[in-house]
Design a protein around this motif. Structure first.
Motif, mmCIF file in Angstrom:
data_model
loop_
_atom_site.group_PDB
_atom_site.id
_atom_site.type_symbol
_atom_site.label_atom_id
_atom_site.label_comp_id
_atom_site.label_asym_id
_atom_site.label_seq_id
_atom_site.Cartn_x
_atom_site.Cartn_y
_atom_site.Cartn_z
ATOM 1 N N SER A 118 0.821 -1.220 0.000
ATOM 2 C CA SER A 118 0.000 0.000 0.000
ATOM 3 C C SER A 118 0.850 1.262 0.000
ATOM 4 C CB SER A 118 -0.867 0.082 1.255
ATOM 5 O OG SER A 118 -1.558 -1.098 1.453
ATOM 6 N N VAL A 120 0.567 5.144 1.516
ATOM 7 C CA VAL A 120 -0.177 5.917 2.505
ATOM 8 C C VAL A 120 -0.377 7.313 1.928
ATOM 9 C CG1 VAL A 120 -0.215 6.783 4.873
ATOM 10 C CG2 VAL A 120 0.967 4.624 4.345
ATOM 11 N N THR A 139 -2.709 -1.032 -3.076
ATOM 12 C CA THR A 139 -3.896 -0.508 -2.395
ATOM 13 C C THR A 139 -3.504 0.752 -1.627
ATOM 14 O OG1 THR A 139 -3.429 -1.986 -0.571
ATOM 15 C CG2 THR A 139 -5.087 -2.717 -2.157
ATOM 16 N N THR A 141 -3.671 3.149 1.944
ATOM 17 C CA THR A 141 -4.010 3.420 3.334
ATOM 18 C C THR A 141 -4.305 4.912 3.357
ATOM 19 O OG1 THR A 141 -2.608 1.668 4.154
ATOM 20 C CG2 THR A 141 -3.145 3.428 5.701
ATOM 21 N N SER A 142 -5.586 5.215 3.484
ATOM 22 C CA SER A 142 -6.009 6.588 3.285
ATOM 23 C C SER A 142 -6.311 7.246 4.629
ATOM 24 C CB SER A 142 -7.255 6.531 2.394
ATOM 25 O OG SER A 142 -7.679 7.796 2.086
ATOM 26 N N ASN A 161 -1.563 4.374 12.550
ATOM 27 C CA ASN A 161 -2.540 3.777 11.626
ATOM 28 C C ASN A 161 -1.899 3.154 10.390
ATOM 29 O OD1 ASN A 161 -5.501 4.109 12.412
ATOM 30 N ND2 ASN A 161 -4.566 6.050 13.009
ATOM 31 N N ILE A 162 -0.607 2.912 10.453
ATOM 32 C CA ILE A 162 0.022 2.259 9.289
ATOM 33 C C ILE A 162 0.445 0.836 9.668
ATOM 34 C CG2 ILE A 162 0.864 4.359 8.154
ATOM 35 C CD1 ILE A 162 3.633 3.486 9.438
ATOM 36 N N THR A 163 0.602 0.013 8.643
ATOM 37 C CA THR A 163 1.019 -1.375 8.870
ATOM 38 C C THR A 163 2.414 -1.556 8.278
ATOM 39 O OG1 THR A 163 -1.293 -1.945 8.520
ATOM 40 C CG2 THR A 163 0.277 -3.781 8.535
ATOM 41 N N LYS A 166 3.483 -3.710 4.941
ATOM 42 C CA LYS A 166 2.459 -3.553 3.888
ATOM 43 C C LYS A 166 2.507 -2.117 3.339
ATOM 44 C CE LYS A 166 -2.572 -3.963 3.331
ATOM 45 N NZ LYS A 166 -3.033 -2.584 3.561
ATOM 46 N N ASP A 167 2.538 -1.153 4.237
ATOM 47 C CA ASP A 167 2.609 0.257 3.824
ATOM 48 C C ASP A 167 4.063 0.616 3.535
ATOM 49 O OD1 ASP A 167 -0.152 0.823 4.101
ATOM 50 O OD2 ASP A 167 0.093 1.052 6.262
#
Ligand SMILES: Cc1ncc(COP(=O)(O)O)c(C=O)c1O
Length: 375
Positions: A118, A120, A139, A141-142, A161-163, A166-167
């Protein structure tokens, strides 16, 4: 044309849709607004109409005299990289030039994002980050900026709020489009330092603002700074953008970039434009002065709220009527703004580009007229 397509379709058993990617899942991707024919004052796309057209014409003549379009240009715009490097006081191997800022955004995404990863994005912001990520199969992360009038970063909220893993890519646009503010520098640096991945900082409008992060590139090896020659440098039609990063990142980016991706005329014109340092200073002075004048004038209009800007545009909220209605009436008067109402925290907002005094006055007059007589 339609008939030909039908004939071609009827001769094949292939269902074309099975073979073409659909990153937007049936919805349309980013679609630029149409420019109605009646428009005389085009102030919706943050172009620099203050750059004297006579100077641009002279430079174009010089380009025509010095290039040979029969031969390929430099493969990675080396001469232009050299000049940009001198102006930013960094090594040319840290620079990648592409076909407009949007191509650079696309390249940054292709460098970092694979299916399952993703980007961000912190909304409201420039929509091409989302577009490029989706095209690449990634994808989003909004997340959100703090609400108006600050529109600032909240690093704790973003980082929690981030992973990680993945981000992989964080886009930050400072000064931000469409809000016009430049983020608090210490918050920005916290994010660059703490984000567990690549940070792409879009400085397309930084020349109008208080600071640039270019001098900090060596401190942050995960930082890519993106710039465009479309706005301040008056070259929107010629499509040149670039980014600055570590040499490792820049050389990997060039591996992804098709050679000769910037045409010979654009490479040459960009060099000539970047040499016009006297004109640059005059333009900054004029645009910043006009921006402040327009902001003050807009503050006096009770039916709108303008937001403080560090760019060559001003975002404003319409209080007494929907932005869409006002936008339509402005178009009828030949003035094209940009409606930003679809973005979070941007209900009923329009964006106006700061250009020449004449254009700015025409905008103010038309807006007052619409608000006083037509709403
Ligand atoms: C923040 C931001 N970045 C990048 C771009 C892309 O600029 P270019 O015209 O060079 O593709 C724009 C254009 O509007 C922008 O606003």
């Amino acid at each position: 044309m339609k008939k030909d397509q039908n004939i071609r379709q009827s001769k094949t058993k292939i269902n074309v849709k099975e073979f073409i990617n659909d990153p937007f899942k049936g919805k349309t991707g980013f679609m630029p607004d149409e420019v109605p024919e009646s428009i005389s004052t085009r102030i919706g796309l943050n172009e620099n109409l203050v750059f004297p057209k006579e100077i641009m014409d002279q430079l174009l003549l010089e380009v025509a005299k010095t290039i040979d379009p029969r031969v390929y240009p430099e493969d990675y715009s080396q001469s232009l990289c050299q000049l940009i490097a001198e102006q930013h006081d960094i090594n040319p191997n840290q620079i990648v030039v592409g076909n407009g800022g949007d191509k650079i955004i696309d390249l940054v995404v292709r460098l970092t994002i694979k299916c399952g990863n993703s980007s961000v994005i912190i909304r409201p912001t420039y929509p091409m980050y989302e577009h490029a990520t989706k095209v690449q199969g990634g994808t989003l992360t909004s997340l959100l900026l703090t609400p108006s009038p600050e529109f600032d970063l909240n690093p704790d909220y973003i980082l929690s709020n981030i992973t990680p893993g993945k981000d992989r890519l964080l886009f930050l646009c400072s000064p931000n489009n469409p809000t016009g503010n430049q983020f608090d520098r210490s918050k920005l640096e916290t994010l660059i330092q703490e984000f567990p991945g690549i940070v792409a900082l879009d400085e397309t409008y930084a020349i109008f603002a208080d600071y640039s992060m270019v001098a900090s590139l060596d401190t942050y090896p995960n930082l890519i700074i993106m710039k465009s020659l479309s706005k301040f440098y008056g070259m929107a039609g010629m499509r040149v953008g670039y980014c600055l990063s570590s040499e490792i990142i820049a050389s990997r980016m060039k591996e992804l970039l098709p050679a000769f991706n910037v045409n010979i005329a654009s490479q040459k014109l960009a060099q000539l434009v970047l040499h016009q340092t006297k004109v640059h200073q005059q333009m900054i002075d004029t645009i910043v002065q006009e921006r402040e004048r327009l902001y003050n004038e807009m503050q006096k209009i009770s039916e709108i709220t303008p937001y403080k800007s560090y760019t060559n545009f001003i975002l404003f909220k319409t209080l007494k009527a929907p932005a869409q209605t006002i936008n339509k009436k402005m178009i009828e008067k030949g003035v094209l703004l940009r409606n930003m109402s679809g973005m979070p925290h941007c209900d009923n907002t329009l964006r106006v580009t700061i250009t020449t005094k004449e254009n700015n006055d025409r905008f103010l007059k038309a807006l007052k007229n619409v608000l006083e007589k037509e709403i």
